[in-house]
Motif scaffolding. Structure first.
Motif, PDB file in Angstrom:
ATOM      1  N   GLU A 141      30.853  81.943 137.232  1.00 24.80           N
ATOM      2  CA  GLU A 141      30.829  82.062 135.815  1.00 24.80           C
ATOM      3  C   GLU A 141      30.812  80.846 135.275  1.00 24.80           C
ATOM      4  OE1 GLU A 141      34.024  84.500 132.921  1.00 24.80           O
ATOM      5  OE2 GLU A 141      34.202  84.042 134.918  1.00 24.80           O
ATOM      6  N   LEU A 142      29.808  80.707 134.155  1.00 26.18           N
ATOM      7  CA  LEU A 142      29.776  79.448 133.296  1.00 26.18           C
ATOM      8  C   LEU A 142      30.430  79.870 131.871  1.00 26.18           C
ATOM      9  CD1 LEU A 142      28.222  77.042 132.562  1.00 26.18           C
ATOM     10  CD2 LEU A 142      26.480  78.397 131.496  1.00 26.18           C
ATOM     11  N   ARG A 143      31.137  78.896 131.788  1.00 25.32           N
ATOM     12  CA  ARG A 143      32.120  78.799 130.597  1.00 25.32           C
ATOM     13  C   ARG A 143      31.642  77.969 129.308  1.00 25.32           C
ATOM     14  NH1 ARG A 143      36.602  81.752 131.446  1.00 25.32           N
ATOM     15  NH2 ARG A 143      37.146  82.244 133.601  1.00 25.32           N
ATOM     16  N   ASN A 144      31.278  76.841 129.816  1.00 29.14           N
ATOM     17  CA  ASN A 144      30.745  75.908 128.673  1.00 29.14           C
ATOM     18  C   ASN A 144      29.685  75.023 129.177  1.00 29.14           C
ATOM     19  OD1 ASN A 144      30.550  74.232 126.539  1.00 29.14           O
ATOM     20  ND2 ASN A 144      32.438  72.949 127.089  1.00 29.14           N
ATOM     21  N   PRO A 242      18.029  76.652 137.220  1.00 32.32           N
ATOM     22  CA  PRO A 242      18.316  76.846 138.568  1.00 32.32           C
ATOM     23  C   PRO A 242      19.256  75.771 139.315  1.00 32.32           C
ATOM     24  CG  PRO A 242      16.177  75.716 138.270  1.00 32.32           C
ATOM     25  CD  PRO A 242      16.654  75.947 137.000  1.00 32.32           C
ATOM     26  N   VAL A 243      20.227  76.259 139.847  1.00 31.91           N
ATOM     27  CA  VAL A 243      21.246  75.353 140.265  1.00 31.91           C
ATOM     28  C   VAL A 243      21.420  75.714 141.885  1.00 31.91           C
ATOM     29  CG1 VAL A 243      22.428  74.849 138.173  1.00 31.91           C
ATOM     30  CG2 VAL A 243      23.155  76.543 139.481  1.00 31.91           C
ATOM     31  N   ILE A 274      21.439  80.166 136.593  1.00 29.50           N
ATOM     32  CA  ILE A 274      22.600  80.457 135.424  1.00 29.50           C
ATOM     33  C   ILE A 274      22.033  80.524 134.237  1.00 29.50           C
ATOM     34  CG2 ILE A 274      24.632  79.618 136.761  1.00 29.50           C
ATOM     35  CD1 ILE A 274      24.185  77.045 135.086  1.00 29.50           C
ATOM     36  N   ASP A 275      22.552  81.645 133.182  1.00 29.11           N
ATOM     37  CA  ASP A 275      21.659  81.796 132.068  1.00 29.11           C
ATOM     38  C   ASP A 275      22.603  81.135 130.836  1.00 29.11           C
ATOM     39  OD1 ASP A 275      20.579  82.625 129.694  1.00 29.11           O
ATOM     40  OD2 ASP A 275      20.379  84.888 130.275  1.00 29.11           O
ATOM     41  N   VAL A 276      22.134  80.098 130.193  1.00 33.46           N
ATOM     42  CA  VAL A 276      22.928  79.261 129.382  1.00 33.46           C
ATOM     43  C   VAL A 276      23.025  80.170 128.258  1.00 33.46           C
ATOM     44  CG1 VAL A 276      22.849  77.190 127.997  1.00 33.46           C
ATOM     45  CG2 VAL A 276      21.859  77.111 130.188  1.00 33.46           C
ATOM     46  N   ALA A 277      22.180  81.014 127.794  1.00 32.01           N
ATOM     47  CA  ALA A 277      22.491  81.654 126.495  1.00 32.01           C
ATOM     48  C   ALA A 277      23.713  82.726 126.609  1.00 32.01           C
ATOM     49  CB  ALA A 277      21.101  82.515 125.854  1.00 32.01           C
ATOM     50  N   VAL A 282      27.778  85.416 137.135  1.00 31.96           N
ATOM     51  CA  VAL A 282      26.464  85.291 138.070  1.00 31.96           C
ATOM     52  C   VAL A 282      26.844  85.786 139.476  1.00 31.96           C
ATOM     53  CG1 VAL A 282      24.648  84.316 138.779  1.00 31.96           C
ATOM     54  CG2 VAL A 282      25.260  83.810 136.722  1.00 31.96           C
ATOM     55  N   SER A 283      26.397  86.953 139.887  1.00 36.93           N
ATOM     56  CA  SER A 283      26.680  87.407 141.486  1.00 36.93           C
ATOM     57  C   SER A 283      25.601  86.661 142.552  1.00 36.93           C
ATOM     58  CB  SER A 283      26.608  88.848 141.712  1.00 36.93           C
ATOM     59  OG  SER A 283      27.728  89.562 140.947  1.00 36.93           O
TER      60      SER A 283
END
Length: 292
Positions: A141-144, A242-243, A274-277, A282-283
């Protein structure tokens, strides 16, 4: 016994007497000539002399017999002392033999116990070896996410990235008899080959037959991007990055205290986008991760 022998000569008209006396050593008779004028020995003096000699012989014999008795008593006392010394020596030897036998038995018992305990530990280790912890990367999970201008530690001007997210890892312990201690190497997040964030799984203990989900904070602050800064700056306004992540999870199961321990290492490598917007979870599918 006396006898008279006539002599032809004038000077030898005297009669000669022959006295035969018994010898102490033998019964052979000795005849000695005794002149007539010589006084004859009184039979009482001869009796006294024989009694004195026999008394002296008797006293000598009695003294020798008493000394022999004393010697016999002394020998017997010496023999008793010698026998007592032999008995004491034999008792000491018996005690030493018993002590050495007990020592040998104790050493044999300890050696047998060690062998049996080692065999039991090996059997337990072999039986517990197949119970490996199951590790799976569930979500990220992207937070920042922020790309800005700045300079690195040497003062070079470049783009700097600040990223913050949460990686969730599932850990299952299938062992029915023992728990496991879980730890990991640093969990790094890469943009291609550039490390942009890192995190660390907290070391913890997990009980038998249990499933836990651990949340690991992945964070990178002011990471210099150099040549990759332009592409990441473009995705900041909306896009996908892509990471990939690579790390190891180590588990230790104490089967019989610290005497018998089972170690397992799981190497994990996952690739996802990961989607920055959209800051959403993300599973990761099984096809996105490899475990070895």
């Amino acid at each position: 016994m006396t006898s008279l022998t006539p002599s032809p000569t004038r000077s030898s008209k005297r009669a000669l007497y022959y006295v035969q006396s018994p010898s102490r050593d033998s019964y052979t008779s000795v005849t000695q000539p005794i002149p007539m004028g010589s006084p004859t020995h009184d039979s009482s003096s001869l009796g006294r002399h024989s009694r004195n000699s026999s008394a002296s012989r008797f006293s000598g014999i009695s003294r020798s017999s008493s000394s022999d008795k004393k010697n016999i008593k002394k020998c017997r006392s010496n023999e008793k002392e010698y026998e007592s010394i032999l008995e004491e020596g034999s008792y000491d030897e018996m005690e030493e033999d018993v002590t050495s036998m007990k020592r040998c038995q104790a050493l044999l018992a300890v050696f047998t116990f060690v062998i049996l305990f080692t065999v039991c530990c090996l059997i337990t280790w072999g039986a517990s070896r197949p119970y490996k912890a199951k590790i799976s990367v569930k979500t990220f999970e992207l937070r920042n996410f922020y790309v800005g201008e700045g300079s690195d530690f040497s003062g070079m001007h470049t783009k700097l990235l600040t990223l913050n997210g949460t990686l969730r890892i599932g850990i299952y312990n299938p062992a029915p008899t023992f728990g496991i201690h879980v730890s990991s190497t640093p969990i790094n997040l890469f943009f291609y080959q550039l490390p942009i964030a890192t995190g660390q799984l907290k070391e913890h203990y997990q009980h038998k037959k249990s499933l836990n989900t651990e949340a690991v904070v992945i964070e990178g602050r002011k990471i210099p991007l150099y040549g990759a800064g332009a592409s990441l700056e473009a995705t900041e306004r909306g896009g996908k990055i892509p990471v990939n992540t690579r790390f190891e999870v180590r588990t230790r199961g104490d089967v019989v205290g610290r005497l018998v321990s089972i170690w397992h290492t799981k190497r994990i490598s996952c690739s996802f986008v990961i989607d920055v917007a959209v800051n959403r979870r993300v599973s990761t599918d099984k096809s996105d991760c490899s475990y070895s």
